[in-house]
Structures are given as structure tokens and as C-alpha cells.
Design a protein around this motif. Sequence first.
Motif, PDB file in Angstrom:
ATOM      1  N   TYR A  88       7.233   7.799   5.622  1.00 25.75           N
ATOM      2  CA  TYR A  88       6.599   7.470   4.239  1.00 25.75           C
ATOM      3  C   TYR A  88       5.171   6.925   4.702  1.00 25.75           C
ATOM      4  CZ  TYR A  88      10.346   8.688   0.839  1.00 25.75           C
ATOM      5  OH  TYR A  88      11.172   9.204   0.278  1.00 25.75           O
ATOM      6  N   ARG A  89       5.052   5.848   5.486  1.00 27.01           N
ATOM      7  CA  ARG A  89       3.908   5.282   6.064  1.00 27.01           C
ATOM      8  C   ARG A  89       2.709   6.142   6.349  1.00 27.01           C
ATOM      9  NH1 ARG A  89       2.294   3.514  10.400  1.00 27.01           N
ATOM     10  NH2 ARG A  89       4.709   3.269  11.101  1.00 27.01           N
ATOM     11  N   ILE A  90       3.079   7.081   7.191  1.00 28.43           N
ATOM     12  CA  ILE A  90       2.270   8.241   8.002  1.00 28.43           C
ATOM     13  C   ILE A  90       1.816   9.109   6.653  1.00 28.43           C
ATOM     14  CG2 ILE A  90       2.138  10.001   9.486  1.00 28.43           C
ATOM     15  CD1 ILE A  90       4.212   8.391  11.194  1.00 28.43           C
ATOM     16  N   LEU A  91       2.694   9.609   5.940  1.00 34.88           N
ATOM     17  CA  LEU A  91       2.506  10.476   4.993  1.00 34.88           C
ATOM     18  C   LEU A  91       1.575  10.073   4.086  1.00 34.88           C
ATOM     19  CD1 LEU A  91       5.762  12.892   4.761  1.00 34.88           C
ATOM     20  CD2 LEU A  91       3.371  13.278   6.277  1.00 34.88           C
ATOM     21  N   ALA A  92       1.581   8.679   3.611  1.00 33.90           N
ATOM     22  CA  ALA A  92       1.030   8.226   2.772  1.00 33.90           C
ATOM     23  C   ALA A  92      -0.703   8.479   2.996  1.00 33.90           C
ATOM     24  CB  ALA A  92       1.225   6.640   2.896  1.00 33.90           C
ATOM     25  N   SER A  93      -1.172   8.472   4.057  1.00 34.80           N
ATOM     26  CA  SER A  93      -2.658   8.899   4.505  1.00 34.80           C
ATOM     27  C   SER A  93      -2.986  10.167   4.031  1.00 34.80           C
ATOM     28  CB  SER A  93      -2.685   8.558   5.809  1.00 34.80           C
ATOM     29  OG  SER A  93      -2.364   7.159   6.339  1.00 34.80           O
ATOM     30  N   GLY A 124      -0.956  15.479  -4.496  1.00 31.67           N
ATOM     31  CA  GLY A 124      -0.111  16.834  -4.714  1.00 31.67           C
ATOM     32  C   GLY A 124       0.488  17.323  -3.327  1.00 31.67           C
ATOM     33  N   GLN A 125      -0.326  17.281  -2.432  1.00 29.37           N
ATOM     34  CA  GLN A 125       0.030  17.637  -0.997  1.00 29.37           C
ATOM     35  C   GLN A 125       0.960  16.739  -0.326  1.00 29.37           C
ATOM     36  OE1 GLN A 125      -2.943  17.559   1.933  1.00 29.37           O
ATOM     37  NE2 GLN A 125      -2.082  18.853   3.182  1.00 29.37           N
ATOM     38  N   ARG A 126       0.776  15.420  -0.771  1.00 28.94           N
ATOM     39  CA  ARG A 126       1.539  14.424  -0.295  1.00 28.94           C
ATOM     40  C   ARG A 126       2.934  14.313  -0.890  1.00 28.94           C
ATOM     41  NH1 ARG A 126      -1.682  10.501  -1.526  1.00 28.94           N
ATOM     42  NH2 ARG A 126      -0.749   9.459  -3.166  1.00 28.94           N
ATOM     43  N   PHE A 127       3.165  14.710  -2.147  1.00 34.93           N
ATOM     44  CA  PHE A 127       4.472  14.747  -2.576  1.00 34.93           C
ATOM     45  C   PHE A 127       5.084  15.846  -2.440  1.00 34.93           C
ATOM     46  CE2 PHE A 127       2.508  11.932  -6.459  1.00 34.93           C
ATOM     47  CZ  PHE A 127       2.446  10.759  -5.602  1.00 34.93           C
ATOM     48  N   ALA A 128       4.405  16.948  -2.353  1.00 35.47           N
ATOM     49  CA  ALA A 128       4.937  18.156  -1.815  1.00 35.47           C
ATOM     50  C   ALA A 128       5.499  18.095  -0.321  1.00 35.47           C
ATOM     51  CB  ALA A 128       4.081  19.499  -2.017  1.00 35.47           C
ATOM     52  N   TRP A 158       0.972  -1.122  -0.078  1.00 34.78           N
ATOM     53  CA  TRP A 158       0.174   0.072  -0.038  1.00 34.78           C
ATOM     54  C   TRP A 158       0.778   1.308   0.226  1.00 34.78           C
ATOM     55  CZ3 TRP A 158      -0.857   3.719   4.037  1.00 34.78           C
ATOM     56  CH2 TRP A 158      -1.665   4.759   3.766  1.00 34.78           C
ATOM     57  N   VAL A 159       1.816   1.196   0.712  1.00 29.86           N
ATOM     58  CA  VAL A 159       2.826   2.538   0.889  1.00 29.86           C
ATOM     59  C   VAL A 159       3.407   2.658  -0.525  1.00 29.86           C
ATOM     60  CG1 VAL A 159       4.854   3.346   2.065  1.00 29.86           C
ATOM     61  CG2 VAL A 159       3.165   2.161   3.526  1.00 29.86           C
ATOM     62  N   ALA A 160       3.925   1.595  -1.065  1.00 29.24           N
ATOM     63  CA  ALA A 160       4.640   1.708  -2.301  1.00 29.24           C
ATOM     64  C   ALA A 160       3.532   2.336  -3.221  1.00 29.24           C
ATOM     65  CB  ALA A 160       5.078   0.239  -2.603  1.00 29.24           C
ATOM     66  N   SER A 161       2.320   1.900  -3.332  1.00 26.91           N
ATOM     67  CA  SER A 161       1.240   2.144  -4.406  1.00 26.91           C
ATOM     68  C   SER A 161       1.188   3.773  -4.223  1.00 26.91           C
ATOM     69  CB  SER A 161       0.206   1.530  -4.072  1.00 26.91           C
ATOM     70  OG  SER A 161      -0.652   2.051  -3.009  1.00 26.91           O
ATOM     71  N   ARG A 162       1.368   4.505  -2.881  1.00 23.57           N
ATOM     72  CA  ARG A 162       1.076   5.700  -2.601  1.00 23.57           C
ATOM     73  C   ARG A 162       2.322   6.637  -3.244  1.00 23.57           C
ATOM     74  NH1 ARG A 162      -4.054   6.979  -1.710  1.00 23.57           N
ATOM     75  NH2 ARG A 162      -3.624   8.385   0.189  1.00 23.57           N
ATOM     76  N   TRP A 163       3.676   5.845  -3.291  1.00 24.47           N
ATOM     77  CA  TRP A 163       4.926   6.620  -3.484  1.00 24.47           C
ATOM     78  C   TRP A 163       5.322   6.106  -4.684  1.00 24.47           C
ATOM     79  CZ3 TRP A 163       5.312  11.010  -0.980  1.00 24.47           C
ATOM     80  CH2 TRP A 163       4.869  11.346   0.236  1.00 24.47           C
ATOM     81  N   PRO A 164       5.052   6.652  -5.920  1.00 30.82           N
ATOM     82  CA  PRO A 164       6.040   5.858  -7.094  1.00 30.82           C
ATOM     83  C   PRO A 164       7.550   6.421  -6.912  1.00 30.82           C
ATOM     84  CG  PRO A 164       3.969   7.310  -7.869  1.00 30.82           C
ATOM     85  CD  PRO A 164       4.160   7.502  -6.247  1.00 30.82           C
ATOM     86  N   ASP A 181       6.753  14.303  13.843  1.00 34.71           N
ATOM     87  CA  ASP A 181       6.193  15.477  12.886  1.00 34.71           C
ATOM     88  C   ASP A 181       5.141  15.102  11.721  1.00 34.71           C
ATOM     89  OD1 ASP A 181       8.165  17.208  14.238  1.00 34.71           O
ATOM     90  OD2 ASP A 181       9.641  16.820  12.904  1.00 34.71           O
ATOM     91  N   ALA A 182       5.547  14.163  11.442  1.00 32.33           N
ATOM     92  CA  ALA A 182       4.588  13.245  10.257  1.00 32.33           C
ATOM     93  C   ALA A 182       3.240  13.163  10.791  1.00 32.33           C
ATOM     94  CB  ALA A 182       5.115  12.419   9.631  1.00 32.33           C
TER      95      ALA A 182
END
Length: 239
Positions: A103-108, A113-117, A84-90, A133-134
Motif C-alpha cells: 500500500y505504501r509503495i502504490l500510494a505514490s 483511479g490508477q492507484r485504486f485499480a 499519509w498512506v491512510a490518506s491515499r487509501w480510504p 512487484d509494486a
Amino acid sequence: MPEDNETIGSVSQSRYEQIVAELREVVDQHSRGQFTIGDRALEIEPSRPASGSRPEAGWTVKESLTRLAEDIALKYSTVNNARWVASRWPKERRQPGVSFTVYRILASLEDEGQRFAAVKRPPEGKSRWTADDASRMLGWQVESPVTKQEKISAIPSLAQDEDVAATVTTDLLGRPAVSAKVAVEDRVRVVEELTRDEQVAATAVTGLLRRPDVAFKAMSDDYPDYDQWRGQEVLLPAA
């Protein structure tokens, strides 16, 4: 900056920095490993909408990932989470120096666009993201609360164990300076809850009866004519 003669735990500042550099590399390796697991799991079972169709015959997603997890001696949940995390982060969106936990936390973050930024911009004053922080960015509970509200939010989860909650309550009730800050109506509610037990209520009433001013005020509030009865002999009917 701390001088080298200062210690952190049992090591010098310079040794601590060496350990941090070494472990950051370990964390980076772990992150790459987790993403490798997630990427391969995605290769076996690509992401699809929950309502998407699956082959008429063959393996279900869970069956495939369970087989993979067993063959690499991991839990199904670990493999599925990595997928799931990999699918959220190409791959092209992954940044060096960011832990897989972050990465796992921010994947939510639902907004892509917000996630990648976000992953490119650590919080102000920080050079790297931390797990807290995440979590803070998403409004989740943090492991090391800093603000007053974070500390308040941490209490219910810490006190889920009834024995822990009872100990904390006893401690707080024994701190007059703390209870004095609690609103009167909230203190009254606590007393009402505690005195539902008849033995507790009896003990509390006995204590209050030894405080005439309190008892008289309570009776006066509930029974306006009580002041007229004070000091008068109460005559009971003959048996």
C-alpha cells in the motif's frame, strides 16, 4: 506443485505452507494496525494542501503528530508515514491480503483511479502483490532484481560504499571475459582514470615498454616519422 518430501530451508513443504498461512495473518494484522495508526493520526490532523491555512493558535501538524508518536512510543516519521498512506487509501478502497508495504509503495501513484485499480489487479501470473512487484510498477529499484536492467540498476546503490566499489572494480578488472565485452573507448577511459596516479602510470608504462609492438604502434600513431627512427642510434647532444 512440490511434493511434501521436498524441503524449503529446514522444513517440509506442508510445514512451510502452514507457516506462510500463519504469517499472512500476522501481516494482515500489521497492515490493519498501521492503517489504524494512520486513520487516528488523520483524525487528529486531517490532510490539507501544503498551502492550506492552520489555526491561529494551537498545535502545528508536526507538534500534534510528535505528541501522538511519543504517547504510543513510535517515531514521528512512522506516524506521519502511516497518516499519509491512510490518506491515499480510504477504507472502502483497501483490499484484504495486501501488505501495508505494498500500500505504501502504490500510494505514490498520483493518479487516483490508477492507484485504486492497481491494488485489485496483481501482476499477471501472480495471486498477490509483492513489494518488488509494486516497486517494479513504479519503476523503482527492487530488492531482488530479475531482469538484466534491474541488475544493472542495482549496482550503483550497492557500490556506494567506496570499499565495496573498489573490491567490485578489482574483481571485474581481473575477469578478461568481462572486460572484453566493454567498448574500447570505455576501457581507454578506465585506464586514463587509473593512471592519474603517477606510481600507477609509471608501472603501466614500464609494462607497455616491455611490449615493443604496442609501444611502436602507439609512437607511430602519435609520431608518423617514428618508423624512420626505429633501429637508428639516437645521438644526444654533448653535455
